[in-house]
Enzyme design. Structure first.
Site, short mmCIF file in Angstrom:
data_model
loop_
_atom_site.label_atom_id
_atom_site.label_comp_id
_atom_site.label_asym_id
_atom_site.label_seq_id
_atom_site.Cartn_x
_atom_site.Cartn_y
_atom_site.Cartn_z
N ASN A 13 0.85 -1.19 0.00
CA ASN A 13 0.00 0.00 0.00
C ASN A 13 0.90 1.25 0.00
OD1 ASN A 13 -1.42 2.27 1.10
ND2 ASN A 13 -3.06 0.91 1.75
N HIS A 16 1.03 6.25 1.94
CA HIS A 16 1.76 7.21 2.76
C HIS A 16 2.99 7.80 2.07
CE1 HIS A 16 -1.19 6.86 5.74
NE2 HIS A 16 -1.05 5.56 5.80
N HIS A 49 -5.61 3.77 -1.53
CA HIS A 49 -6.92 4.14 -1.00
C HIS A 49 -7.21 5.60 -1.36
CE1 HIS A 49 -9.57 4.40 2.93
NE2 HIS A 49 -10.24 4.75 1.85
N ARG A 51 -9.22 8.36 -0.61
CA ARG A 51 -10.17 8.76 0.43
C ARG A 51 -11.02 9.92 -0.04
NH1 ARG A 51 -8.49 6.48 5.74
NH2 ARG A 51 -10.26 7.62 6.55
N ARG A 55 -6.74 12.95 1.28
CA ARG A 55 -5.64 13.38 2.16
C ARG A 55 -4.30 12.80 1.72
NH1 ARG A 55 -7.40 10.22 7.60
NH2 ARG A 55 -9.28 11.35 7.10
N GLU A 76 -8.70 0.68 -2.94
CA GLU A 76 -9.49 0.74 -1.70
C GLU A 76 -10.43 1.92 -1.78
OE1 GLU A 76 -7.39 0.93 1.94
OE2 GLU A 76 -6.37 -0.96 1.57
N THR A 107 -8.10 3.53 8.60
CA THR A 107 -9.32 2.75 8.57
C THR A 107 -9.46 2.01 9.90
OG1 THR A 107 -8.83 2.44 6.25
CG2 THR A 107 -10.58 1.09 7.16
N GLU A 157 -11.00 -9.39 3.12
CA GLU A 157 -9.73 -9.02 3.75
C GLU A 157 -9.99 -8.90 5.24
OE1 GLU A 157 -7.14 -6.17 1.89
OE2 GLU A 157 -6.38 -5.51 3.83
N HIS A 196 -3.63 -4.65 7.71
CA HIS A 196 -3.73 -3.46 8.56
C HIS A 196 -2.80 -3.59 9.76
CE1 HIS A 196 -5.14 0.23 10.33
NE2 HIS A 196 -5.72 0.48 9.19
#
Ligand code: PXP
Length: 249
Positions: A13, A16, A49, A51, A55, A76, A107, A157, A196
């Protein structure tokens, strides 16, 4: 006698990387470049993801990822009309439906698909009719897992966040819940993923769950990239996963 274990894919992922980029605006560091490096290091897929508040990942990141990466894109998304429209346009390999509240840091908890079954079922049907595999990010709760099968999801998941946060007997209980959920999901014909909060110290027990075929890992790897570099971090995670898999084979 060894078990016939499925290969355990590593989905990286890259959200970030975009978080750091957005802290200053501009285009550095580039999440697309990070995705390519992760793939070179052995990632089997890329997760991002988008969002509602954008962000980290932005719309053009998703379009560029789809156009550029050579491995499957796992998109996502919240169960909103806006995100469904973007998914249908982008046609990722898979769309993973996650809960999303504007104020949450990440999440938190799985999607309550029992509480929103008909809405999720409609969205799943739309995505599937466009050739997008449907993944549901849920707690390892037998009732949620059964509902995922009723909805016709391809993938569940299982949420590993609490497992990573807890210690001692609470962590052991959470691990057992995830193990049981993977068995239930697998028996219902669902492809079982988990993710996660995973890091080098928590990935082993999860990777050793034989029914799992994919782990999605982000924040820890991007953090580790600061000190050890992204490619070594991905390779090291792969190594921990392979060791865990070998111990049960
Ligand atoms: N799986 C899902 C469904 C997620 O929402 C996230 C966080 O975006 C992850 C996996 C990765 O979690 P982490 O960044 O903590 O590794």
């Amino acid at each position: 006698m060894g078990l016939d274990l499925p290969y355990l894919r590593l989905g990286v992922n890259i959200d970030h990387v975009a978080t750091v980029r957005n802290a200053r605006g501009g285009s550095h560091p580039d999440p697309i470049e990070a995705a390519m490096l992760a793939i070179e290091a052995g990632a089997d897929g890329i997760t991002a993801h988008l969002r509602e508040d954008r962000r980290h990942i932005r719309d053009d990141d998703i379009a560029q990822l789809k156009a550029t990466i050579t491995k499957p894109l796992n998109f996502e998304m919240a169960a909103t009309d806006e995100m469904v429209a973007i998914a249908l346009q982008t046609r990722p390999n898979a769309a993973c439906l996650v809960p999303e509240k504007r104020e949450e840091v990440t999440t938190e908890g799985g999607l309550d698909i029992r509480g929103h079954q008909s809405r999720i079922q409609d969205i799943a049907g739309m995505l599937k009719s466009h050739g997008i595999r449907v993944s549901l990010f849920i707690e390892s709760d037998p009732k949620q897992i059964e509902t995922a099968a009723e909805i016709g999801a391809d993938i569940i998941e299982l949420h590993t966040g609490r497992y990573c946060d807890e210690t001692g007997s609470a962590r052991a209980e959470e691990l057992s819940r995830i193990q049981q959920g993977a068995v239930i999901g697998h028996d219902l014909g669902l492809e079982c993923h988990a993710g996660h909060g995973l890091g080098f110290d928590t990935v082993g027990d999860i990777a050793a769950i034989p029914q799992l075929v994919e782990l999605n890992i982000g924040h820890f790897l991007i953090g580790a990239a600061v000190t050890m570099g992204l490619k070594p971090a991905v390779q090291e995670m792969r190594r921990y996963m392979d060791i865990a898999r070998k111990t049960i084979a």
